[in-house]
Design a protein around this motif. Structure first.
Motif, PDB file in Angstrom:
ATOM      1  N   THR A  21       0.610  -1.700   0.157  1.00 19.11           N
ATOM      2  CA  THR A  21       0.218  -0.213   0.214  1.00 19.11           C
ATOM      3  C   THR A  21       1.009   1.498   0.004  1.00 19.11           C
ATOM      4  O   THR A  21       1.013   2.170  -1.083  1.00 19.11           O
ATOM      5  N   SER A  22       1.827   1.342   0.560  1.00 16.09           N
ATOM      6  CA  SER A  22       2.367   2.590   0.616  1.00 16.09           C
ATOM      7  C   SER A  22       3.574   2.423  -0.950  1.00 16.09           C
ATOM      8  O   SER A  22       3.438   3.233  -0.846  1.00 16.09           O
ATOM      9  N   ALA A  23       3.893   1.326  -1.156  1.00 15.67           N
ATOM     10  CA  ALA A  23       4.413   1.834  -2.339  1.00 15.67           C
ATOM     11  C   ALA A  23       3.696   2.477  -3.978  1.00 15.67           C
ATOM     12  O   ALA A  23       3.850   2.909  -4.523  1.00 15.67           O
ATOM     13  N   ILE A  24       2.161   1.658  -3.117  1.00 13.54           N
ATOM     14  CA  ILE A  24       1.255   2.395  -4.176  1.00 13.54           C
ATOM     15  C   ILE A  24       1.433   4.473  -4.412  1.00 13.54           C
ATOM     16  O   ILE A  24       0.554   4.936  -5.565  1.00 13.54           O
ATOM     17  N   VAL A  25       0.884   4.261  -2.777  1.00 13.26           N
ATOM     18  CA  VAL A  25       1.087   5.454  -2.829  1.00 13.26           C
ATOM     19  C   VAL A  25       1.716   6.545  -2.670  1.00 13.26           C
ATOM     20  O   VAL A  25       1.441   7.495  -3.964  1.00 13.26           O
ATOM     21  N   VAL A  26       3.079   6.237  -3.020  1.00  7.35           N
ATOM     22  CA  VAL A  26       4.253   6.986  -3.227  1.00  7.35           C
ATOM     23  C   VAL A  26       3.926   7.135  -4.964  1.00  7.35           C
ATOM     24  O   VAL A  26       4.392   8.042  -5.692  1.00  7.35           O
ATOM     25  N   ILE A  27       3.656   5.479  -5.372  1.00 10.51           N
ATOM     26  CA  ILE A  27       3.799   5.805  -7.267  1.00 10.51           C
ATOM     27  C   ILE A  27       2.976   6.247  -7.596  1.00 10.51           C
ATOM     28  O   ILE A  27       2.591   7.645  -8.740  1.00 10.51           O
ATOM     29  N   LEU A  28       1.141   7.016  -6.748  1.00  8.77           N
ATOM     30  CA  LEU A  28       0.547   7.956  -6.993  1.00  8.77           C
ATOM     31  C   LEU A  28       0.963   9.296  -7.369  1.00  8.77           C
ATOM     32  O   LEU A  28       0.803   9.811  -7.744  1.00  8.77           O
ATOM     33  N   ILE A  29       1.444   9.405  -5.890  1.00  7.79           N
ATOM     34  CA  ILE A  29       1.692  10.742  -5.776  1.00  7.79           C
ATOM     35  C   ILE A  29       2.933  11.694  -6.689  1.00  7.79           C
ATOM     36  O   ILE A  29       2.560  12.180  -7.664  1.00  7.79           O
ATOM     37  N   ILE A  30       3.437  10.078  -7.099  1.00  9.05           N
ATOM     38  CA  ILE A  30       4.428  10.665  -8.363  1.00  9.05           C
ATOM     39  C   ILE A  30       4.148  10.524  -9.536  1.00  9.05           C
ATOM     40  O   ILE A  30       4.174  11.756 -10.416  1.00  9.05           O
ATOM     41  N   LEU A  31       3.092  10.270 -10.044  1.00  5.84           N
ATOM     42  CA  LEU A  31       2.560  10.116 -11.302  1.00  5.84           C
ATOM     43  C   LEU A  31       1.580  11.421 -10.843  1.00  5.84           C
ATOM     44  O   LEU A  31       1.139  12.195 -12.614  1.00  5.84           O
ATOM     45  N   THR A  32       1.177  11.755 -10.162  1.00  6.62           N
ATOM     46  CA  THR A  32      -0.055  13.051  -9.744  1.00  6.62           C
ATOM     47  C   THR A  32       1.405  13.832 -10.309  1.00  6.62           C
ATOM     48  O   THR A  32       0.764  14.969 -11.104  1.00  6.62           O
ATOM     49  N   ILE A  33       2.253  13.892  -9.960  1.00  2.29           N
ATOM     50  CA  ILE A  33       3.055  15.071  -9.578  1.00  2.29           C
ATOM     51  C   ILE A  33       3.823  15.253 -11.358  1.00  2.29           C
ATOM     52  O   ILE A  33       3.364  16.277 -12.037  1.00  2.29           O
ATOM     53  N   SER A  65       2.626  18.196 -16.447  1.00  2.00           N
ATOM     54  CA  SER A  65       2.343  17.685 -18.115  1.00  2.00           C
ATOM     55  C   SER A  65       1.425  18.823 -18.060  1.00  2.00           C
ATOM     56  O   SER A  65       1.213  19.628 -19.707  1.00  2.00           O
ATOM     57  N   PHE A  66       0.051  18.931 -18.190  1.00  2.00           N
ATOM     58  CA  PHE A  66      -0.624  19.725 -17.857  1.00  2.00           C
ATOM     59  C   PHE A  66      -0.465  21.194 -17.664  1.00  2.00           C
ATOM     60  O   PHE A  66      -0.486  21.799 -19.247  1.00  2.00           O
ATOM     61  N   ILE A  67       0.555  21.147 -16.294  1.00  3.64           N
ATOM     62  CA  ILE A  67       0.591  23.054 -16.984  1.00  3.64           C
ATOM     63  C   ILE A  67       1.458  23.529 -18.516  1.00  3.64           C
ATOM     64  O   ILE A  67       1.605  24.478 -19.074  1.00  3.64           O
ATOM     65  N   ALA A  68       2.078  22.694 -18.652  1.00  2.93           N
ATOM     66  CA  ALA A  68       3.259  22.374 -19.719  1.00  2.93           C
ATOM     67  C   ALA A  68       2.309  23.021 -21.249  1.00  2.93           C
ATOM     68  O   ALA A  68       2.692  23.315 -22.242  1.00  2.93           O
ATOM     69  N   TRP A  69       1.731  21.580 -21.042  1.00  6.17           N
ATOM     70  CA  TRP A  69       0.347  21.646 -22.392  1.00  6.17           C
ATOM     71  C   TRP A  69       0.029  23.096 -22.488  1.00  6.17           C
ATOM     72  O   TRP A  69      -0.266  23.146 -23.857  1.00  6.17           O
ATOM     73  N   ARG A  70      -0.629  23.282 -20.876  1.00  3.52           N
ATOM     74  CA  ARG A  70      -1.410  24.668 -21.257  1.00  3.52           C
ATOM     75  C   ARG A  70      -0.823  25.683 -21.748  1.00  3.52           C
ATOM     76  O   ARG A  70      -0.945  26.553 -22.670  1.00  3.52           O
TER      77      ARG A  70
END
Length: 300
Positions: free
Chosen positions: A233-245, A250-255
């Motif tokens: 669970t901790s590993a998944i949380v870390v991965i989700l945080i990285i993906l969110t960042i 990417s969205f800010i750069a595209w905009r």
């Protein structure tokens, strides 16, 4: 010192607080002060307790000399060993991947050899010897490894987790105390400071308490526990945080790229309109332009 003017002394009687009587025979060539020192350091006397000692000399002929009294306080000694049964009855260690919580009771460390004034926690993957005890030198113990020093070694050697802290049972009515180990953020390069840094995950530890009187120290028996492995669970949380960042970046750069592109298109259209209007105006004579303007104004 006590004396007997009636002849040579054969022995002397010692009374503590006017009741306890000890018989000491004087040995040939031994000074009276040496025998008095034996009484002073007698382990039967309670540490940090004041006594009135009275010495009565006795001659070979059985006559008693003039007594002498003095009040003294027995100094603290090396702390007493924890009661083995009580120590084994302590609650199990509550551990996570990077810290642990140990519970101790008020009566875990007795004050019979002097008031326990300070506690410290010692940790290792495996202690190289049994519990230590000894006298303090100039009020301090021998130097132990710090967290920053020990974390670089495998297996993890004996180190002291944090500086000694005052005994909380002396100033409160607490019956038990939960001690958290591995709770501080520490510098990995400060090898001199005693700091309670995070524990290694998935590691078996031995823990000992070191208690201090004003003059000595003693270690408890070992308490064994193991830190947890990092959970999925901790590993998944870390991965989700990285993906969110990454997604937000990417969205800010595209905009920003999209806004820049739209601005470029608008500038080109505006320039095109200005160009056509200019060309239209340049293709008319002054008379034609005035006539068109008049027609526009007069039209309904």
């Amino acid at each position: 010192s006590p004396c007997n003017t009636g002849g040579l002394l054969s022995q002397f009687l010692v009374q503590l607080n006017g009741s306890t009587t000890l018989h000491h025979n004087l040995q040939q060539g031994r000074d009276l002060s040496e025998s008095y020192s034996d009484i002073y350091n007698n382990s039967l006397l309670k540490a940090e307790t004041s006594y009135e000692v009275t010495i009565i000399p006795v001659g070979y002929n059985g006559t008693y000399g003039q007594p002498k009294s003095e009040i003294f306080t027995v100094p603290p000694r090396i702390p007493a060993e924890p009661d083995e049964v009580k120590f084994k009855s302590l609650p199990p260690v509550e551990s996570s991947s990077r810290s642990a919580v140990v519970t101790i009771h008020r009566d875990t460390f007795p004050n019979t050899e002097g008031t326990v004034r300070y506690f410290a926690v010692l940790l290792a993957e495996s202690f190289p010897h049994g519990p230590s005890h000894g006298w303090l030198t100039n009020g301090t113990q021998s130097t132990l490894k710090t967290w920053a020093m020990a974390r670089k070694c495998r297996p993890i050697p004996l180190y002291q987790a944090g500086a000694p802290w005052p005994n909380p049972f002396l100033s409160s009515s607490l019956e038990e105390l939960k001690v958290e180990v591995g709770s501080q953020e520490c510098s990995e390069t400060d090898y001199a400071a005693y700091c309670d840094g995070p524990l290694e995950s998935g590691t078996a530890y031995d823990l000992r308490f070191r208690v201090f009187t004003a003059t000595g120290y003693r270690d408890s028996q070992s308490i064994k526990f193991q830190t947890e492995h990092p959970t999925a669970t901790s590993a998944i949380v870390v991965i989700l945080i990285i993906l969110t960042i990454v997604s937000v970046t990417s969205f800010i750069a595209w905009r920003r790229w999209s806004e820049k592109k739209n601005n470029t298109i608008l500038k080109k259209k505006s320039k095109l309109r200005r160009t056509k209007s200019s060309e239209l105006c340049e293709g008319l004579t002054i008379e034609q332009f005035l006539q068109q303007s008049e027609d526009v104004l007069s039209s309904p």
